[in-house]
Design an enzyme around this catalytic site. Structure first.
Site, PDB file in Angstrom:
ATOM      1  CB  SER A 153       0.720  -6.467  -7.319  1.00 23.19           C
ATOM      2  OG  SER A 153       0.446  -5.965  -6.028  1.00 23.19           O
ATOM      3  CB  THR A 160      -6.145  -6.986  -7.005  1.00 23.06           C
ATOM      4  OG1 THR A 160      -6.031  -5.961  -7.998  1.00 23.06           O
ATOM      5  CG2 THR A 160      -5.365  -8.220  -7.420  1.00 23.06           C
ATOM      6  CE  LYS A 163      -9.788  -4.305  -6.499  1.00 23.33           C
ATOM      7  NZ  LYS A 163      -9.425  -2.880  -6.647  1.00 23.33           N
ATOM      8  CG  ASN A 190      -9.909  -3.094  -1.175  1.00 21.65           C
ATOM      9  OD1 ASN A 190     -10.705  -2.932  -0.243  1.00 21.65           O
ATOM     10  ND2 ASN A 190      -8.794  -2.407  -1.276  1.00 21.65           N
ATOM     11  N   GLY A 220     -16.458  -1.624 -13.245  1.00 27.27           N
ATOM     12  CA  GLY A 220     -16.101  -2.840 -12.519  1.00 27.27           C
ATOM     13  C   GLY A 220     -15.911  -2.577 -11.037  1.00 27.27           C
ATOM     14  CE1 TYR A 278       1.579  -0.617  -8.384  1.00 30.05           C
ATOM     15  CE2 TYR A 278      -0.790  -0.521  -8.052  1.00 30.05           C
ATOM     16  CZ  TYR A 278       0.398  -1.211  -7.971  1.00 30.05           C
ATOM     17  OH  TYR A 278       0.415  -2.494  -7.503  1.00 30.05           O
ATOM     18  N   GLY A 335      -2.351   6.003  -9.938  1.00 31.55           N
ATOM     19  CA  GLY A 335      -2.957   5.293  -8.821  1.00 31.55           C
ATOM     20  C   GLY A 335      -2.050   5.036  -7.640  1.00 31.55           C
TER      21      GLY A 335
END
Length: 286
Positions: free
Chosen positions: A20, A67, A71, A92, A134, A231, A252
């Site tokens: 992240s 995350t 969630k 989130n 999800g 991402y 993303g």
């Protein structure tokens, strides 16, 4: 950055979260704006999620992001949910007001903003096929339905969860969603081929699933928009293969910045710093 007893803390709860870039994105933005906040990654598994959330209530945390894979489960530990997040069944973002925890979801609108900004799609005319059901998929599919998309097909490995998600969207917003089982091969392929946008919301393509994809290259059609919520890496196998046959691909990153800017406003009360966050992220990803 100097952290003192007055510094307001923000956490990120999930596992794994080593990939992240949210902490850097937020912390660099706090620095640019001169705000006494600090964003900290807090890796936690499902078995200790409730204990950690309860502890954060009594520390100097203004809130926290949530995350994978928490969630949906996070909602049981909150005092209140924003109306849209409650309808989505996915959270989130949590704001801590003196021990009172309220949940929000910025994923859905962050995703829709990104999709509209990075393509020429018109939602009222668009047919969407979503791989995954999800927490992230829930938010994005609900947001699409809420914004008036023409049709959403939803598929997942479990089958049951995609049926549940489609039924919830149809009952709470309108009759736009349909679950699709991969086992029904003919119908499955027909609906994929007839969709304008394909969404990978499964997590396949990241970390230990780096060589996996929700759909084989041969099932893609040139001209489709292929969107991956991942991402990091910037191009998953799904996106690489889609690009190789002429699909328009989107990762993303735009979703990350958009949803992060909305989170920032919820936690700080300041205007959304989209331009600053986008600049920070672009520099990081070079």
């Amino acid at each position: 950055m100097e952290i003192t007893v007055d510094t307001r803390l923000i956490g990120l709860l999930g596992t794994p979260i080593g990939h992240s870039i949210s902490s850097r994105m937020h912390n660099d933005t706090f620095n640019v704006l001169g705000l006494d906040y600090c964003y900290l990654p807090v890796e936690v598994g499902s078995e200790h999620l409730g204990d950690v959330v309860n502890g954060l209530k009594y520390l100097n945390f203004r809130g926290f992001g949530v995350t994978r894979p928490h969630k949906i489960d996070i909602m049981r530990y909150l005092d209140e949910m924003d109306e849209l997040a409650g309808m989505m069944g996915s959270c989130n973002t949590v704001v801590n007001n003196d021990g009172f925890l309220k949940g929000y979801n910025t994923d859905g609108d962050g995703f829709v903003r990104s999709l509209l900004n990075e393509s020429n799609i018109k939602l009222k005319d668009a047919t969407i096929f979503c791989f995954g059901a999800g927490g992230t998929a829930r938010a994005c599919c609900f947001a699409l339905a809420n914004r008036g998309v023409k049709k959403i097909y939803i598929s997942s490995n479990s089958g049951i969860s995609c049926e549940t998600l489609a039924n919830e969207i149809n009952s709470r917003i309108g009759l736009v969603a349909e679950s699709v089982r991969a086992a029904d091969r003919g119908s499955y392929l027909e609906k994929i081929s007839g969709s304008d946008v394909l969404l990978n919301m499964t997590g396949l393509g990241m970390h230990q699933c780096a060589d996996e994809t929700p759909i084989e290259k041969e099932m893609l059609d040139p001209g489709q928009i292929c969107y991956d919520a991942t991402y990091n890496p910037p191009k998953t196998r799904f996106l690489r293969e889609a690009e190789s046959i002429g699909c328009h691909i989107i990762n993303g990153l735009g979703m990350l910045v958009n949803q992060g800017a909305m989170q920032f406003k919820l936690w700080t009360g300041e205007p959304e710093p989209y331009a600053i966050m986008e600049d920070v992220v672009k520099k990081m990803m070079k």
